[in-house]
Motif scaffolding. Sequence first.
Motif, PDB file in Angstrom:
ATOM      1  N   ASP A  17      -5.494  -1.633  -5.827  1.00 29.93           N
ATOM      2  CA  ASP A  17      -5.359  -1.243  -7.221  1.00 29.93           C
ATOM      3  C   ASP A  17      -5.123   0.262  -7.219  1.00 29.93           C
ATOM      4  N   VAL A  44       5.095  -8.498   0.106  1.00 29.96           N
ATOM      5  CA  VAL A  44       4.222  -7.740  -0.793  1.00 29.96           C
ATOM      6  C   VAL A  44       4.664  -8.014  -2.221  1.00 29.96           C
ATOM      7  N   TYR A  89      -0.893  -2.971  -9.138  1.00 35.93           N
ATOM      8  CA  TYR A  89      -1.728  -3.944  -8.432  1.00 35.93           C
ATOM      9  C   TYR A  89      -0.878  -4.554  -7.324  1.00 35.93           C
ATOM     10  N   TYR A  95       2.515  -2.829   5.868  1.00 38.51           N
ATOM     11  CA  TYR A  95       2.293  -4.193   6.367  1.00 38.51           C
ATOM     12  C   TYR A  95       2.935  -4.292   7.747  1.00 38.51           C
ATOM     13  N   LYS A 145       4.123  -6.432  -5.941  1.00 35.20           N
ATOM     14  CA  LYS A 145       3.608  -5.240  -6.640  1.00 35.20           C
ATOM     15  C   LYS A 145       3.819  -5.449  -8.135  1.00 35.20           C
ATOM     16  N   SER A 202      -5.854 -11.485   2.535  1.00 39.56           N
ATOM     17  CA  SER A 202      -7.078 -11.079   1.844  1.00 39.56           C
ATOM     18  C   SER A 202      -7.021  -9.614   1.385  1.00 39.56           C
ATOM     19  N   SER A 203      -5.808  -9.090   1.278  1.00 35.42           N
ATOM     20  CA  SER A 203      -5.690  -7.674   0.906  1.00 35.42           C
ATOM     21  C   SER A 203      -5.158  -7.519  -0.491  1.00 35.42           C
ATOM     22  N   PHE A 204      -5.728  -6.575  -1.224  1.00 30.33           N
ATOM     23  CA  PHE A 204      -5.149  -6.183  -2.498  1.00 30.33           C
ATOM     24  C   PHE A 204      -5.505  -4.720  -2.730  1.00 30.33           C
ATOM     25  N   THR A 262      -0.577  -6.937  -3.921  1.00 33.40           N
ATOM     26  CA  THR A 262      -1.149  -7.959  -3.040  1.00 33.40           C
ATOM     27  C   THR A 262      -0.160  -8.261  -1.932  1.00 33.40           C
ATOM     28  N   PHE A 263      -0.702  -8.795  -0.871  1.00 36.73           N
ATOM     29  CA  PHE A 263       0.141  -9.111   0.273  1.00 36.73           C
ATOM     30  C   PHE A 263      -0.014 -10.574   0.651  1.00 36.73           C
ATOM     31  N   LYS A 264       1.019 -11.089   1.304  1.00 39.01           N
ATOM     32  CA  LYS A 264       0.906 -12.429   1.849  1.00 39.01           C
ATOM     33  C   LYS A 264       1.530 -12.430   3.236  1.00 39.01           C
ATOM     34  N   CYS A 306     -12.018  -7.370   6.654  1.00 40.10           N
ATOM     35  CA  CYS A 306     -11.515  -6.051   6.286  1.00 40.10           C
ATOM     36  C   CYS A 306     -12.412  -4.990   6.960  1.00 40.10           C
TER      37      CYS A 306
END
Lengths: 231, 184
Positions: free
Chosen positions: A171, A98, A108, A206, A100, A167-169, A110-112, A143
Amino acid sequence: MKLTDRANSRLWDALLTEALTEHCERELERLDGTESVGFSPEFDKKIKKLRRSVGIKEQAAGFGKAVRSIALTLAVVLSLCFCALLTQQEVYAAVQNVIKETFSDHDYITFKSDVEPETGKQLRLGYIPERYELTQINFAGNCITMQYLNAHSDSDLFVFSYSSAGSSFFDMDNERHEYVEETINGQLYYFYIATQDGEDNTAIWYNDSYVYCISGQLSKEEIVEIAENIK
Amino acid sequence: MLSLYLALIPEPSDKEKFDKLYNSYRDKMYAAAMSVLHNPSLAEEAVSESFFKIAKKFALFSGLSGRKTQSLIIIIVRNTAIDILRKERPERTEPLGDIADYSDSVAFPDVRAVLEGGTVGLLEAIDSLDSIYSDALKLKYIFGYGSADIGGLLGISEKGAATRIYRAKIMLKEKLEEMGYEID
């Protein structure tokens, strides 16, 4: 008085050493003044070859020792650097799949994922707080969002969503929410706990290349219970 | 990184030491080998073989004084020459004989009786020994080497070195008895 065998033996050792040393010295005196001799080319070649080999074994051992020492030093230094870097949030986050980024009024996230996510994942909640019922499911790419509404209040709802990590983010507001990371029963959660009335509590986590989120007018404990009973 | 570069640079002191040994003692080594072999080419062979042994056991030379270094080198070349002589003329050498068991302890006479005459009597007894035996004793007592190192320097096995030292002591004791020193 008779000497003990041990004392006699030790004295003999000392006497022999002295006598042998004197014997050596007399021998060397006989060799002093020896005239210089011319040696053959073959002899000189053998000696040159020998000379090259002197110290090589020690050099190799020393080289090996130096390489091992440097490798160990590098390993220690790199480990220390990595540990220092881990204190940087971005690096720590990157290690945990992750990333951040914190801004003045929002985060914000995001994940990978290092692993190809399982496709067509279908989940349902094994535990739903009593007052809620499923009212809507949305599909946006990979999603999935499920909306649960309080039967007695149109404004009281919670949302459960999940998608593949790549494909996740998110805010997330950080002005009216307190960010808390907490591991519960082996699962790391990223909580955004409301610090003002009317704001939602949110948990993001996650697991196995998927990202999950529950957000709503739920306590942290309720959110965790829902999360732990997903089927 | 510095230690890596330093390890890659050839250690100058070992090569310099070897050069110094070679230049200082090769003529004396040749003379010592000639006194055994009486043949220039064989004497040269003994000297080169000896330098080979010196290179292999170079660590033993660390910390030795000049005189001790010279003694050690002469012992090595003399024994190398004797080995070459044995191979060239086996009928000229006496067999060592077998010793099934040997002991490190040999009963010598009361040392005070020998001390009365100083080391003269003992020197005479050492002189009477074949050089391969006196050399083995020198390596043990002057240089403090164990049987393994002595064997390596003399070109014999560790057990062979221990046996040679034992025989040397027995011969020394017999000589001292001959000279009138009583053994208890």
